[in-house]
Design a protein around this motif. Sequence first.
Motif, PDB file in Angstrom:
ATOM      1  N   LYS A   1     -53.429  89.507 -13.964  1.00 51.42           N
ATOM      2  CA  LYS A   1     -52.051  89.983 -14.038  1.00 51.42           C
ATOM      3  C   LYS A   1     -51.951  91.357 -13.392  1.00 51.42           C
ATOM      4  O   LYS A   1     -52.595  92.305 -13.834  1.00 51.42           O
TER       5      LYS A   1
ATOM      6  N   GLN B   1     -40.763  90.301  -3.392  1.00 54.13           N
ATOM      7  CA  GLN B   1     -40.421  88.899  -3.642  1.00 54.13           C
ATOM      8  C   GLN B   1     -41.138  87.973  -2.663  1.00 54.13           C
ATOM      9  O   GLN B   1     -41.396  86.819  -2.969  1.00 54.13           O
TER      10      GLN B   1
ATOM     11  N   SER C   1     -50.871  86.876 -10.852  1.00 53.97           N
ATOM     12  CA  SER C   1     -49.450  86.838 -11.198  1.00 53.97           C
ATOM     13  C   SER C   1     -48.934  88.271 -11.089  1.00 53.97           C
ATOM     14  O   SER C   1     -49.617  89.219 -11.474  1.00 53.97           O
TER      15      SER C   1
ATOM     16  N   HIS D   1     -45.935  91.104 -11.789  1.00 54.48           N
ATOM     17  CA  HIS D   1     -44.816  91.504 -12.640  1.00 54.48           C
ATOM     18  C   HIS D   1     -44.394  92.893 -12.186  1.00 54.48           C
ATOM     19  O   HIS D   1     -45.243  93.771 -12.025  1.00 54.48           O
TER      20      HIS D   1
ATOM     21  N   ALA E   1     -31.954  89.174 -13.859  1.00 53.80           N
ATOM     22  CA  ALA E   1     -33.144  88.330 -13.707  1.00 53.80           C
ATOM     23  C   ALA E   1     -33.003  87.387 -12.516  1.00 53.80           C
ATOM     24  O   ALA E   1     -33.966  87.108 -11.811  1.00 53.80           O
ATOM     25  N   SER E   2     -31.793  86.913 -12.250  1.00 58.41           N
ATOM     26  CA  SER E   2     -31.576  85.960 -11.164  1.00 58.41           C
ATOM     27  C   SER E   2     -31.578  86.609  -9.782  1.00 58.41           C
ATOM     28  O   SER E   2     -31.625  85.918  -8.768  1.00 58.41           O
TER      29      SER E   2
ATOM     30  N   SER F   1     -35.359  85.795  -7.895  1.00 59.05           N
ATOM     31  CA  SER F   1     -35.898  84.552  -8.399  1.00 59.05           C
ATOM     32  C   SER F   1     -37.378  84.413  -8.056  1.00 59.05           C
ATOM     33  O   SER F   1     -37.794  84.651  -6.926  1.00 59.05           O
TER      34      SER F   1
ATOM     35  N   LEU G   1     -39.736  86.292  -9.073  1.00 56.69           N
ATOM     36  CA  LEU G   1     -40.426  87.575  -9.244  1.00 56.69           C
ATOM     37  C   LEU G   1     -39.964  88.189 -10.559  1.00 56.69           C
ATOM     38  O   LEU G   1     -38.824  88.632 -10.676  1.00 56.69           O
ATOM     39  N   PRO G   2     -40.843  88.207 -11.572  1.00 60.03           N
ATOM     40  CA  PRO G   2     -40.443  88.802 -12.845  1.00 60.03           C
ATOM     41  C   PRO G   2     -40.242  90.315 -12.688  1.00 60.03           C
ATOM     42  O   PRO G   2     -41.159  91.028 -12.306  1.00 60.03           O
ATOM     43  N   VAL G   3     -39.008  90.779 -12.949  1.00 54.74           N
ATOM     44  CA  VAL G   3     -38.675  92.193 -12.850  1.00 54.74           C
ATOM     45  C   VAL G   3     -38.127  92.656 -14.194  1.00 54.74           C
ATOM     46  O   VAL G   3     -37.187  92.077 -14.724  1.00 54.74           O
ATOM     47  N   THR G   4     -38.745  93.704 -14.734  1.00 59.20           N
ATOM     48  CA  THR G   4     -38.285  94.321 -15.971  1.00 59.20           C
ATOM     49  C   THR G   4     -37.683  95.666 -15.616  1.00 59.20           C
ATOM     50  O   THR G   4     -38.314  96.470 -14.928  1.00 59.20           O
TER      51      THR G   4
ATOM     52  N   HIS H   1     -48.478  94.516 -22.163  1.00 56.52           N
ATOM     53  CA  HIS H   1     -48.353  93.115 -21.750  1.00 56.52           C
ATOM     54  C   HIS H   1     -49.630  92.607 -21.083  1.00 56.52           C
ATOM     55  O   HIS H   1     -49.595  91.699 -20.256  1.00 56.52           O
TER      56      HIS H   1
END
Length: 109
Positions: free
Chosen positions: A3, A25, A33, A35, A51-52, A55, A57-60, A84
């Motif tokens: 990760k 992206q 993976s 993040h 979040a959309s 797409s 690509l996890p973005v916080t 995490h």
Amino acid sequence: MKKLFISIINYNGTANTIECLKSLQQLQRRQASVHVIVIDNNSKEPIEIKASDFSGLPVTLIKSKINLGFSGGHNIGIRHALQHEADFVMLLNNDTFVDRHLTDELMRV
């Protein structure tokens, strides 16, 4: 799979940050993976990310109530990544464009 968390500071640079996220992206992610953590460092016009928007690509998005500067802002991102179970944390300037092979090359080590 390893990760990789990528920490990005946004301070009044929404356009740059969005372009940076678009380049992230495109990453090939066969070896890790990915993040992304965007820390808004109390911008005058805070960045908004759904979040959309990126797409796949996890973005916080984490909003800081005060400007903690480069190191303080990234400390927020690093803490989030470690909470995490990150294997790796990369600090990235928001005006950076990455090569799509970045993660594969990093994981070859």
